[in-house]
Design a protein around this motif. Structure first.
Motif, PDB file in Angstrom:
ATOM      1  N   UNK A   1       0.822  -1.213   0.000  1.00 35.24           N
ATOM      2  CA  UNK A   1       0.000   0.000   0.000  1.00 35.24           C
ATOM      3  C   UNK A   1       0.862   1.273   0.000  1.00 35.24           C
ATOM      4  N   UNK A   2       2.148   1.112  -0.313  1.00 32.54           N
ATOM      5  CA  UNK A   2       3.027   2.272  -0.473  1.00 32.54           C
ATOM      6  C   UNK A   2       3.729   2.737   0.783  1.00 32.54           C
ATOM      7  N   UNK A   3       3.721   1.915   1.824  1.00 34.89           N
ATOM      8  CA  UNK A   3       4.350   2.309   3.080  1.00 34.89           C
ATOM      9  C   UNK A   3       5.633   1.560   3.369  1.00 34.89           C
TER      10      UNK A   3
ATOM     11  N   UNK B   1       5.091   3.378   8.564  1.00 32.72           N
ATOM     12  CA  UNK B   1       5.102   4.746   8.038  1.00 32.72           C
ATOM     13  C   UNK B   1       4.375   4.723   6.699  1.00 32.72           C
ATOM     14  N   UNK B   2       3.278   5.487   6.632  1.00 33.47           N
ATOM     15  CA  UNK B   2       2.452   5.500   5.424  1.00 33.47           C
ATOM     16  C   UNK B   2       2.422   6.884   4.801  1.00 33.47           C
ATOM     17  N   UNK B   3       2.123   6.946   3.508  1.00 31.28           N
ATOM     18  CA  UNK B   3       1.970   8.249   2.863  1.00 31.28           C
ATOM     19  C   UNK B   3       0.944   9.104   3.613  1.00 31.28           C
ATOM     20  N   UNK B   4       1.111  10.409   3.522  1.00 31.80           N
ATOM     21  CA  UNK B   4       0.177  11.320   4.172  1.00 31.80           C
ATOM     22  C   UNK B   4       0.498  11.570   5.629  1.00 31.80           C
ATOM     23  N   UNK B   5       1.687  11.179   6.068  1.00 31.44           N
ATOM     24  CA  UNK B   5       2.094  11.449   7.440  1.00 31.44           C
ATOM     25  C   UNK B   5       1.525  10.519   8.483  1.00 31.44           C
ATOM     26  N   UNK B   6       0.971   9.394   8.060  1.00 32.62           N
ATOM     27  CA  UNK B   6       0.405   8.436   9.024  1.00 32.62           C
ATOM     28  C   UNK B   6       1.499   7.504   9.543  1.00 32.62           C
ATOM     29  N   UNK B   7       1.540   7.373  10.864  1.00 33.82           N
ATOM     30  CA  UNK B   7       2.522   6.520  11.529  1.00 33.82           C
ATOM     31  C   UNK B   7       1.808   5.694  12.593  1.00 33.82           C
ATOM     32  N   UNK B   8       2.169   4.419  12.693  1.00 36.23           N
ATOM     33  CA  UNK B   8       1.626   3.545  13.733  1.00 36.23           C
ATOM     34  C   UNK B   8       2.746   2.626  14.207  1.00 36.23           C
TER      35      UNK B   8
ATOM     36  N   UNK C   1      -4.469  -3.172   7.984  1.00 35.47           N
ATOM     37  CA  UNK C   1      -4.293  -2.505   6.688  1.00 35.47           C
ATOM     38  C   UNK C   1      -5.566  -1.749   6.316  1.00 35.47           C
ATOM     39  N   UNK C   2      -6.724  -2.362   6.491  1.00 32.26           N
ATOM     40  CA  UNK C   2      -7.993  -1.679   6.172  1.00 32.26           C
ATOM     41  C   UNK C   2      -8.153  -0.418   7.025  1.00 32.26           C
ATOM     42  N   UNK C   3      -7.810  -0.513   8.308  1.00 33.65           N
ATOM     43  CA  UNK C   3      -7.917   0.651   9.188  1.00 33.65           C
ATOM     44  C   UNK C   3      -6.959   1.754   8.754  1.00 33.65           C
ATOM     45  N   UNK C   4      -5.737   1.380   8.377  1.00 31.09           N
ATOM     46  CA  UNK C   4      -4.765   2.374   7.941  1.00 31.09           C
ATOM     47  C   UNK C   4      -5.196   3.052   6.642  1.00 31.09           C
ATOM     48  N   UNK C   5      -5.942   2.317   5.813  1.00 30.17           N
ATOM     49  CA  UNK C   5      -6.452   2.884   4.562  1.00 30.17           C
ATOM     50  C   UNK C   5      -7.741   3.672   4.771  1.00 30.17           C
ATOM     51  N   UNK C   6      -8.266   3.654   5.992  1.00 30.33           N
ATOM     52  CA  UNK C   6      -9.485   4.384   6.284  1.00 30.33           C
ATOM     53  C   UNK C   6     -10.743   3.679   5.813  1.00 30.33           C
ATOM     54  N   UNK C   7     -10.666   2.380   5.655  1.00 28.94           N
ATOM     55  CA  UNK C   7     -11.832   1.607   5.185  1.00 28.94           C
ATOM     56  C   UNK C   7     -12.678   1.135   6.344  1.00 28.94           C
TER      57      UNK C   7
END
Length: 103
Positions: free
Chosen positions: A27-29, A48-55, A97-103
């Motif tokens: 997913x590009x992270x 670390x995901x695009x858009x400044x999201x970190x978990x 992954x679904x949560x990180x994608x906002x699904x």
């Protein structure tokens, strides 16, 4: 019964960790291993995901609980406003992954 892989018993934590890394990269992270000398109990991975999201992610074998130092780090990170996840199954990875994608 725990998650099975290849019919040879419970899925190993190392397999799950590699699966997490592949799914995050898909997913590009990035999901580098967090190694912090002198700070036992830090989560296994920083996602670390695009858009400044970190978990932060602690990987465990199916059904295994967090150790006391891991619980302590989870509390510290949450108090600071960070997201931390304990994942112990392939299904848990997909949910993450679904949560990180906002699904």
């Amino acid at each position: 019964m725990g998650v099975r892989y290849g019919g040879t018993g419970l899925m190993r934590e190392s397999f799950l960790e590699h699966h997490l890394v592949r799914e995050v990269e898909r997913i590009g992270g990035l999901a580098p291993k967090w190694v912090s000398p002198g700070n036992r109990g830090v989560p296994d991975r920083i996602v670390i995901l695009p858009g400044g999201r970190v978990a932060f992610v602690e990987m465990k074998a199916p059904g295994k609980p967090l150790q006391p130092l891991q619980e302590r780090w989870a509390r510290i990170l949450r108090r600071m406003g960070h997201s931390i996840y304990k994942i112990d199954s392939a299904e848990g990875i997909q949910k993450f992954i679904r949560e990180m994608l906002g699904e």
